[in-house]
Write a protein that holds these residues in place. Structure first.
Motif, PDB file in Angstrom:
ATOM      1  N   VAL A   1      -8.089  10.060  16.480  1.00  0.00           N
ATOM      2  CA  VAL A   1      -6.895  10.159  15.638  1.00  0.00           C
ATOM      3  C   VAL A   1      -6.261   8.784  15.454  1.00  0.00           C
ATOM      4  N   ALA A   2      -6.132   8.047  16.551  1.00  0.00           N
ATOM      5  CA  ALA A   2      -5.512   6.723  16.461  1.00  0.00           C
ATOM      6  C   ALA A   2      -6.338   5.778  15.589  1.00  0.00           C
ATOM      7  N   GLY A   3      -7.652   5.747  15.813  1.00  0.00           N
ATOM      8  CA  GLY A   3      -8.502   4.850  15.027  1.00  0.00           C
ATOM      9  C   GLY A   3      -8.525   5.207  13.557  1.00  0.00           C
ATOM     10  N   THR A   4      -8.685   6.492  13.252  1.00  0.00           N
ATOM     11  CA  THR A   4      -8.730   6.920  11.843  1.00  0.00           C
ATOM     12  C   THR A   4      -7.396   6.682  11.154  1.00  0.00           C
ATOM     13  N   THR A   5      -6.307   6.925  11.859  1.00  0.00           N
ATOM     14  CA  THR A   5      -4.989   6.710  11.267  1.00  0.00           C
ATOM     15  C   THR A   5      -4.781   5.242  10.917  1.00  0.00           C
ATOM     16  N   MET A   6      -5.164   4.345  11.816  1.00  0.00           N
ATOM     17  CA  MET A   6      -5.011   2.917  11.519  1.00  0.00           C
ATOM     18  C   MET A   6      -5.869   2.490  10.339  1.00  0.00           C
ATOM     19  N   VAL A   7      -7.121   2.981  10.285  1.00  0.00           N
ATOM     20  CA  VAL A   7      -7.988   2.627   9.158  1.00  0.00           C
ATOM     21  C   VAL A   7      -7.440   3.194   7.854  1.00  0.00           C
ATOM     22  N   ALA A   8      -6.975   4.461   7.913  1.00  0.00           N
ATOM     23  CA  ALA A   8      -6.440   5.080   6.701  1.00  0.00           C
ATOM     24  C   ALA A   8      -5.214   4.335   6.194  1.00  0.00           C
ATOM     25  N   LEU A   9      -4.321   3.970   7.122  1.00  0.00           N
ATOM     26  CA  LEU A   9      -3.131   3.231   6.700  1.00  0.00           C
ATOM     27  C   LEU A   9      -3.497   1.864   6.141  1.00  0.00           C
ATOM     28  N   ALA A  10      -4.504   1.209   6.737  1.00  0.00           N
ATOM     29  CA  ALA A  10      -4.898  -0.123   6.262  1.00  0.00           C
ATOM     30  C   ALA A  10      -5.421  -0.084   4.827  1.00  0.00           C
ATOM     31  N   PHE A  11      -6.016   1.031   4.426  1.00  0.00           N
ATOM     32  CA  PHE A  11      -6.543   1.133   3.066  1.00  0.00           C
ATOM     33  C   PHE A  11      -5.588   1.849   2.116  1.00  0.00           C
ATOM     34  N   LEU A  12      -4.931   2.893   2.585  1.00  0.00           N
ATOM     35  CA  LEU A  12      -4.149   3.736   1.684  1.00  0.00           C
ATOM     36  C   LEU A  12      -2.809   3.114   1.304  1.00  0.00           C
ATOM     37  N   ILE A  13      -2.177   2.371   2.203  1.00  0.00           N
ATOM     38  CA  ILE A  13      -0.908   1.739   1.843  1.00  0.00           C
ATOM     39  C   ILE A  13      -1.091   0.712   0.726  1.00  0.00           C
ATOM     40  N   PRO A  14      -2.088  -0.207   0.815  1.00  0.00           N
ATOM     41  CA  PRO A  14      -2.306  -1.101  -0.337  1.00  0.00           C
ATOM     42  C   PRO A  14      -2.660  -0.339  -1.623  1.00  0.00           C
ATOM     43  N   LEU A  15      -3.443   0.733  -1.493  1.00  0.00           N
ATOM     44  CA  LEU A  15      -3.770   1.523  -2.686  1.00  0.00           C
ATOM     45  C   LEU A  15      -2.511   2.137  -3.295  1.00  0.00           C
ATOM     46  N   GLY A  16      -1.621   2.655  -2.446  1.00  0.00           N
ATOM     47  CA  GLY A  16      -0.387   3.233  -2.970  1.00  0.00           C
ATOM     48  C   GLY A  16       0.481   2.205  -3.661  1.00  0.00           C
ATOM     49  N   LEU A  17       0.585   1.015  -3.053  1.00  0.00           N
ATOM     50  CA  LEU A  17       1.370  -0.042  -3.698  1.00  0.00           C
ATOM     51  C   LEU A  17       0.738  -0.481  -5.013  1.00  0.00           C
ATOM     52  N   MET A  18      -0.594  -0.502  -5.044  1.00  0.00           N
ATOM     53  CA  MET A  18      -1.273  -0.878  -6.287  1.00  0.00           C
ATOM     54  C   MET A  18      -1.033   0.160  -7.379  1.00  0.00           C
ATOM     55  N   VAL A  19      -1.041   1.437  -6.998  1.00  0.00           N
ATOM     56  CA  VAL A  19      -0.756   2.498  -7.975  1.00  0.00           C
ATOM     57  C   VAL A  19       0.660   2.361  -8.506  1.00  0.00           C
ATOM     58  N   GLN A  20       1.607   2.035  -7.614  1.00  0.00           N
ATOM     59  CA  GLN A  20       2.987   1.860  -8.050  1.00  0.00           C
ATOM     60  C   GLN A  20       3.112   0.694  -9.029  1.00  0.00           C
ATOM     61  N   GLN A  21       2.435  -0.410  -8.735  1.00  0.00           N
ATOM     62  CA  GLN A  21       2.483  -1.555  -9.633  1.00  0.00           C
ATOM     63  C   GLN A  21       1.783  -1.249 -10.960  1.00  0.00           C
ATOM     64  N   THR A  22       0.691  -0.494 -10.877  1.00  0.00           N
ATOM     65  CA  THR A  22      -0.032  -0.121 -12.102  1.00  0.00           C
ATOM     66  C   THR A  22       0.840   0.737 -13.004  1.00  0.00           C
ATOM     67  N   ALA A  23       1.592   1.679 -12.423  1.00  0.00           N
ATOM     68  CA  ALA A  23       2.484   2.519 -13.229  1.00  0.00           C
ATOM     69  C   ALA A  23       3.553   1.672 -13.902  1.00  0.00           C
ATOM     70  N   ARG A  24       4.073   0.683 -13.207  1.00  0.00           N
ATOM     71  CA  ARG A  24       5.088  -0.200 -13.790  1.00  0.00           C
ATOM     72  C   ARG A  24       4.495  -1.009 -14.942  1.00  0.00           C
ATOM     73  N   ASP A  25       3.308  -1.583 -14.692  1.00  0.00           N
ATOM     74  CA  ASP A  25       2.673  -2.369 -15.760  1.00  0.00           C
ATOM     75  C   ASP A  25       2.322  -1.489 -16.952  1.00  0.00           C
ATOM     76  N   ARG A  26       1.901  -0.257 -16.695  1.00  0.00           N
ATOM     77  CA  ARG A  26       1.550   0.643 -17.798  1.00  0.00           C
ATOM     78  C   ARG A  26       2.763   0.952 -18.674  1.00  0.00           C
ATOM     79  N   ALA A  27       3.936   1.127 -18.028  1.00  0.00           N
ATOM     80  CA  ALA A  27       5.149   1.426 -18.800  1.00  0.00           C
ATOM     81  C   ALA A  27       5.534   0.258 -19.694  1.00  0.00           C
ATOM     82  N   PHE A  28       5.485  -0.963 -19.171  1.00  0.00           N
ATOM     83  CA  PHE A  28       5.864  -2.122 -19.997  1.00  0.00           C
ATOM     84  C   PHE A  28       4.802  -2.417 -21.054  1.00  0.00           C
ATOM     85  N   THR A  29       3.539  -2.163 -20.734  1.00  0.00           N
ATOM     86  CA  THR A  29       2.486  -2.359 -21.743  1.00  0.00           C
ATOM     87  C   THR A  29       2.664  -1.400 -22.902  1.00  0.00           C
ATOM     88  N   ALA A  30       3.022  -0.145 -22.582  1.00  0.00           N
ATOM     89  CA  ALA A  30       3.279   0.829 -23.651  1.00  0.00           C
ATOM     90  C   ALA A  30       4.475   0.401 -24.501  1.00  0.00           C
TER      91      ALA A  30
END
Length: 471
Positions: free
Chosen positions: A10-39
């Motif tokens: 649980v500890a190992g998987t949680t750390m790996v998941a957080l290491a990948f999923l948090i940057p992905l979530g931030l990237m999705v948030q930035q992508t949504a912002r860029d998509r709104a201004f591009t539109a």
């Protein structure tokens, strides 16, 4: 071990998941912002051709209404001053504003003067100001409103999906760790169970090291299983060698016993002669029993309950020692041996223990010293008290140590140790103290008659050894 593996997974998987999923979530948030201004930029660019053709208010108003943002009231056009009509506008740097403008006039003027697009924060979101050149020296500014909700559209759903993925990964890792831990724990439990069984006396127990039962087990546990089986085989060999040695040594005693028996037969009549012949006969029986027990393998032992009547054995042994007591002028007393007192020990072992206790009285006290033997039988135990009028024990702790007795010539210091082992085999104990009646030493042998009494007896055994007590 199983829970430890699950926690580590649980500890190992949680750390790996957080290491990948948090940057992905931030990237999705930035992508949504860029998509709104591009539109918003595409909406502003859609009016560029219309403004390049004409700056007529009505024509621009119709073009504005034809866009998606204009139809939703989220777009405005700030016309240049030269394109002003007779009807005054709603503001703007020198020209009317068509649509719902939200940006300050100063920001609009800055965008028109500098000829570059930028965004400014307005109530409820942001405004994109896009300058559009209509002809030489004149610039219109297209304003597109971007709401706060447009900047985070789809972000919450993305975070939920990513969280579900993370939980799924953790669940899968827990499942895999549980299966692996189950195999490891099962192998460890088999090894522990075999060790307990061997300690309980099952010399035939072995740990499986091959086959489906141990498939997937760690190599280290298999090696431990091999080592356990080798140890068990060695124990069996050593016990067999010990039995043979005991049988051989006991057999060597037959020759001197035969000489003793012949000499005893020539002593004639009398109590001393009868006692000597009785002792030699008993010694021959004990030697024969040792030989038979040693020659018999453990698996051939009869499956019967071992036990005897303690009162009967004690009466017999006291009667034997009474002849010597009369010769030495010792007063003696036996009490409590009138009714049966069954104990879960072999008759010969109990007789040897009683002989050791009475032998100590004759060996360690002066001729003429009185002694007593009391038997106290209850539903759960049988207590044998042997007291005398001698000097008593100077150091009870030392007297209980194996091989440290100082009884003079012929003493090995093993008598009390034999008695102690007999008591502990039933869960009981041996304690030394001072007799309240005769004033000398008193030895208490306690034997439990029921197996369920053994556990509490062992727990308190250390406290009872060497303790002083009063009858």
């Amino acid at each position: 071990m199983r829970w430890a593996l699950i926690k580590a997974a649980v500890a190992g998987t949680t750390m790996v998941a957080l290491a990948f999923l948090i940057p992905l979530g931030l990237m999705v948030q930035q992508t949504a912002r860029d998509r709104a201004f591009t539109a918003a930029e595409r909406q502003a660019a859609a009016l560029g051709p219309a403004l390049a053709i004409t700056t007529d208010k009505d024509a621009v108003d119709r073009a504005l209404a034809s866009t998606d943002a204009g139809g939703q009231g989220r777009m405005a056009v700030h016309l240049p001053a030269a394109a002003q009509s007779d009807t005054p506008g709603r503001g703007g740097p020198g020209g009317p504003t068509l649509g719902d403008g939200r940006a300050d006039a100063a920001d609009v003027a800055t965008a028109g003067e500098q000829g570059r697009s930028f965004t400014v924060q307005v109530p409820g979101g942001y405004a994109l100001l896009q300058p559009v050149a209509v002809d030489t020296g004149r610039t219109a500014v297209v304003e597109v409103f971007v709401a706060e909700s447009d900047l985070t559209r789809g972000v919450l759903t993305a975070w939920q999906v990513l969280s579900a993925v993370a939980l799924g990964l953790v669940a899968i890792s827990v499942l895999v760790a549980d299966r692996m831990g189950n195999r490891i724990v099962a192998s460890a439990r088999r090894l522990a169970g075999a060790a307990r069984s061997l300690g309980a006396g099952n010399l035939a127990v072995r740990v499986p090291v091959e086959g489906k039962q141990v498939d997937g087990s760690p190599e280290e546990l298999r090696e431990a299983g091999h080592a356990f089986n080798t140890m068990a085989d060695r124990v069996v060999q050593l016990l067999a060698a010990e039995r043979e040695l005991a049988a051989d040594l006991s057999h060597r005693l037959r020759t001197p016993l035969t000489v003793l028996r012949l000499n005893a037969a020539s002593l004639g009549d009398g109590d001393a002669a009868d006692a000597t012949r009785h002792a030699v006969a008993q010694l021959e029986r004990e030697v024969d029993q040792i030989i038979r027990s040693a020659r018999r393998a453990p698996e051939d032992a009869p499956a019967v309950t071992v036990g005897c009547d303690a009162a009967e054995v004690i009466r017999e042994r006291v009667a034997f020692w009474s002849a010597l007591a009369e010769d030495e002028g010792r007063r003696w007393q036996l009490a409590g041996a009138e009714r049966a007192a069954p104990v879960p020990v072999q008759r010969g072992d109990l007789a040897a223990a009683v002989d050791a206790l009475l032998g100590n009285v004759f060996r360690h006290t002066a001729v003429g010293t009185a002694f007593s033997v009391d038997v106290l039988a209850t539903d759960s135990s049988v207590i044998v008290l042997v007291g005398d009028g001698g000097p008593g024990y100077s150091d009870p702790e030392a007297a209980l140590k194996r091989g440290e007795g100082h009884g003079g010539e012929g003493s090995t210091g093993l008598g009390l140790d034999i008695v102690r082992k007999l008591a502990e085999s039933t869960g009981g104990d041996l304690a030394l103290g001072r007799s309240a009646v005769l004033g000398g030493a008193e030895t208490r042998l306690r034997m439990y008659t029921r197996p369920e009494q053994a556990a509490p007896a062992r727990a308190g055994r250390r406290r009872s050894r060497g303790a002083l007590f009063q009858r």
